[in-house]
Design a protein around this motif. Sequence first.
Motif, PDB file in Angstrom:
ATOM      1  N   ASN A 129      -2.165   9.252  -6.129  1.00 67.38           N
ATOM      2  CA  ASN A 129      -3.097   8.288  -5.537  1.00 67.38           C
ATOM      3  C   ASN A 129      -2.359   7.238  -4.729  1.00 67.38           C
ATOM      4  OD1 ASN A 129      -5.638   9.218  -6.387  1.00 67.38           O
ATOM      5  ND2 ASN A 129      -5.163   8.555  -8.458  1.00 67.38           N
ATOM      6  N   PHE A 130      -1.182   6.889  -5.211  1.00 70.68           N
ATOM      7  CA  PHE A 130      -0.360   5.914  -4.503  1.00 70.68           C
ATOM      8  C   PHE A 130      -0.004   6.442  -3.109  1.00 70.68           C
ATOM      9  CE2 PHE A 130       3.906   4.241  -3.485  1.00 70.68           C
ATOM     10  CZ  PHE A 130       3.616   2.894  -3.479  1.00 70.68           C
ATOM     11  N   LEU A 131       0.210   7.765  -3.040  1.00 67.26           N
ATOM     12  CA  LEU A 131       0.566   8.368  -1.754  1.00 67.26           C
ATOM     13  C   LEU A 131      -0.672   8.719  -0.924  1.00 67.26           C
ATOM     14  CD1 LEU A 131       3.375  10.714  -3.050  1.00 67.26           C
ATOM     15  CD2 LEU A 131       3.685   8.666  -1.690  1.00 67.26           C
ATOM     16  N   GLY A 132      -1.851   8.382  -1.443  1.00 61.99           N
ATOM     17  CA  GLY A 132      -3.082   8.667  -0.707  1.00 61.99           C
ATOM     18  C   GLY A 132      -3.481  10.124  -0.799  1.00 61.99           C
ATOM     19  N   LEU A 133      -2.955  10.850  -1.792  1.00 61.00           N
ATOM     20  CA  LEU A 133      -3.251  12.278  -1.908  1.00 61.00           C
ATOM     21  C   LEU A 133      -4.121  12.574  -3.123  1.00 61.00           C
ATOM     22  CD1 LEU A 133       0.377  13.509  -1.231  1.00 61.00           C
ATOM     23  CD2 LEU A 133      -1.505  13.554   0.372  1.00 61.00           C
ATOM     24  N   GLY A 134      -4.619  11.544  -3.727  1.00 63.91           N
ATOM     25  CA  GLY A 134      -5.346  11.758  -4.974  1.00 63.91           C
ATOM     26  C   GLY A 134      -6.842  11.796  -4.782  1.00 63.91           C
ATOM     27  N   VAL A 135      -7.519  10.918  -5.471  1.00 65.95           N
ATOM     28  CA  VAL A 135      -8.979  10.887  -5.440  1.00 65.95           C
ATOM     29  C   VAL A 135      -9.456  10.419  -4.055  1.00 65.95           C
ATOM     30  CG1 VAL A 135      -9.239  10.538  -7.910  1.00 65.95           C
ATOM     31  CG2 VAL A 135      -8.952   8.561  -6.418  1.00 65.95           C
ATOM     32  N   PRO A 136     -10.716  10.715  -3.697  1.00 64.54           N
ATOM     33  CA  PRO A 136     -11.204  10.318  -2.367  1.00 64.54           C
ATOM     34  C   PRO A 136     -11.137   8.804  -2.179  1.00 64.54           C
ATOM     35  CG  PRO A 136     -12.796  11.728  -3.490  1.00 64.54           C
ATOM     36  CD  PRO A 136     -11.746  11.411  -4.481  1.00 64.54           C
ATOM     37  N   PRO A 137     -10.979   8.346  -0.925  1.00 59.60           N
ATOM     38  CA  PRO A 137     -10.900   6.905  -0.685  1.00 59.60           C
ATOM     39  C   PRO A 137     -12.175   6.215  -1.172  1.00 59.60           C
ATOM     40  CG  PRO A 137     -11.000   8.148   1.384  1.00 59.60           C
ATOM     41  CD  PRO A 137     -10.857   9.123   0.304  1.00 59.60           C
ATOM     42  N   GLY A 138     -11.985   5.057  -1.752  1.00 58.37           N
ATOM     43  CA  GLY A 138     -13.122   4.313  -2.280  1.00 58.37           C
ATOM     44  C   GLY A 138     -13.340   4.562  -3.757  1.00 58.37           C
TER      45      GLY A 138
END
Lengths: 558, 275
Positions: free
Chosen positions: B214-223
């Motif tokens: 999630n830190f790398l922006g690869l995890g759960v959807p934004p928001g």
Amino acid sequence: MIDSKKRLHASRIKDKLIFLLQLVTLFLLSVFSACRCHPEASLKADNTLHVIVSSSPESLDPRFATSAVASHLSELIFASLFVIGEDLLPESFLAKDIEQINPVTYLVHLRPNLFFHDGTPLTAEDVAYTFSSLKDPDVRSPHAEKFNYTQSVQAISEHTIQFVLKAPFAPFLTDLCSLGIVSKKHCQNRSQQCRHEIMGSGPYRLTQFDKVTDTLILQAQTQWFEAGPLLPRIEVRVVKDSTTRLLELIKGKADFNSGETSPVQTSVVQKYPEQLILKKTPGLGFAYLAMNLRGPKNTKAIKESEEDRTRRALTDVRVRKALALSIDINAILKYKFHGMATRATGLIPPQHWAKSQQLSPLLYDPITARSLLDQAGFTDRGPGKGQRFKITISTSPDRFRQSIALIYAQNFRDLGIETQLRIKDFSALYQDIKQGNFEIFSLIWTPVVEPDLFHWIFHSSNIPGPEKGGGNRGAYLDPIIDELIIQARTSTNLEIRKVLYEKIEMRLLETLPYIPLWFEDEIVVMNRNVLHFTPSRTGSLLGLRHVKLMRTNSKGPL
Amino acid sequence: MEQRTIKRFLKNPSSLAGTIIILCFILIGTFGPWLIGDQGLLIHLDMELKGPSAGRLGFAENGVDVLTSLIYGARISLLIAMTSTVISLSIGIVYGAISGFFGNRIDAIMMRIIDMLLAFPGLLLAIYIAAILSPKTINVVFALCATGWVGYARVVRAQVLSIKNYDYVIAATSLGAKTHRIILIHIIPNILGPIIIQASFGLASLILAEAALNFLGLGVPPGTPSWGALLDQGVSYLFIAPHLAIFPGICIGITVLGFNFLGDGLRDVFDVKSQ
């Protein structure tokens, strides 16, 4: 027994001494390393301006540079005939003046005593070669189509170039500002090598480009035509992360940050008033939300798919207006941009010669927005059923842009539209956009200097296809706009063009293929030791040549 | 589990502390969202990045309430970590048991596959998979399971190899018990101790891995509220809103510590030599 005790005692003392020695060595090493690495000490010792940028330039040759960073760095190395002035009109640079012989023929007169970085004279032959080479299939320039409207470019004397156009074309002069001049002697018949071996014509010559450390060293050109001294040396480094760029400035490792600075980060600058300074100017980057107007894929289906329902919704101007009215743009400008952006009413920025003052922005009005959606037949079907319709907003992974896209998403959800975000890295997003694989996307056109950009973005001939490029990615089709755009680009009278662009902007505000959002300010953060820099509205770095450095513990200003 | 083992477990300070910490987070993740509501997750631009002095634990990007995000984030983090562990464990047990029980060529082939997977750094492979797939919670679970099962498979295989020659297993084989029955009834229940220990440590690393994705922006959807995404915001606004990095950091730290305590405790409880 006594001997053994003495030996043990001596051994303990020896151990303690060794330990003490190790501690002292460690301490001294730390002190020395700290001294060596102290950034201010290293910076203050030289007369170099340390610039940090957000990405590595893909090419410095102006014929190949496409990104903002590459174009701005290329301007320092390769000078163009004209440059965009602060009034957004062309000003002479390498060219002394321009003469219009008839609607399609122009004579450009070069200044005397212009030289390339190897000392060879810059002549009309080089200018003619630069423009002709763009069309050369061996050169494979991404800007090959840009000067397609030229019939011929010829050197008619050592300092005069004749441009003959296929038809009258008003943006011609602005286009001359965008291409730096390359050396014919250096580049002819060796286009690919020339791309890497830089022989420039600008105020700075490239002396080193280390691709491993992403560092460029630029030295002032000694035979530069402008009066007054140039800043002697510029070192450009790539620092991708915006927080790290700010840290580099605070730590004194860099003097000048030309990379994107998020408006939120500007409050950090205020915490270091003695060290950092922020300069801003109204920018020309047009932020917008574009919609796919291609309509349903399958019009004959008995049961309409959710995707087709969305596509049908977006072709309805009432729906597009409802979406525009649902976004509280003023709140975004206030809280996200802290006033560092200006509300847009169209593609042309405020204070531009072609800007109409009669246009007023669409104001936040969710009640009217809901009523418009009802009128268009997209009533709320309730949660779980896609509500009014489903929509996907495509945006880049940039944190700031993502956070703004989340605001749109909430605004749309408030209207009863099921909204989700699709985050893709920029190249994938761009590919999707080019292929029409989107519903709504949010991007920025930058910089909007020449209003003929309307032709690229909204003219029906520029709807991209499988074998054809084009900037009309939403597939907007309007014969009235087509006609107005053609009239505006073929007229050379500024007043007539202004009236035509006013009509175009009004029509676009009525039909809303784009939701105009804002123009973001050009923000530059630099150390206080950098004097006499004024940020350019186009984001150009040419102003760096007049910068003076004031190193506080050196012998004086350099 | 024997009553004696439960007593040992409860007397062990490490396992007790771990259990309490994890139970707290599970309770927060399960009932917290119900108690706090989802109003805090809505955008309130006027509150953007305001610190704890503005209320509760402060506000994140777009004025989203940090406390609400942390509570919802606990649910997401624990859900992802536990689901991934259950799936990885199931795959690992089946794979390791088959490999260890049958041995010979089957074992050799199956172990080489594991060696190949181990050649990739686990998190790197998860990042790669998550980058290919779109940001969805289910995809995060898939990315974490892709290499997560390998560790369990190795542990199970090692245990099966040592246990399959025990008298009771040989006796079951002699009586004509079918292979799956021997594995399910006679072997797996006897190797659960080391697997549970491994799972408790695995949960800790999965929470960290989920936060990293999630830190790398690869995890759960934004928001979607998550600890890793909050931490990511914290780094971006480190100068302006340090609370964004501090609070999710504390949550991740305490939860990981809790699982590690539990793992240590369980190891002590199941370790016969330490009795």
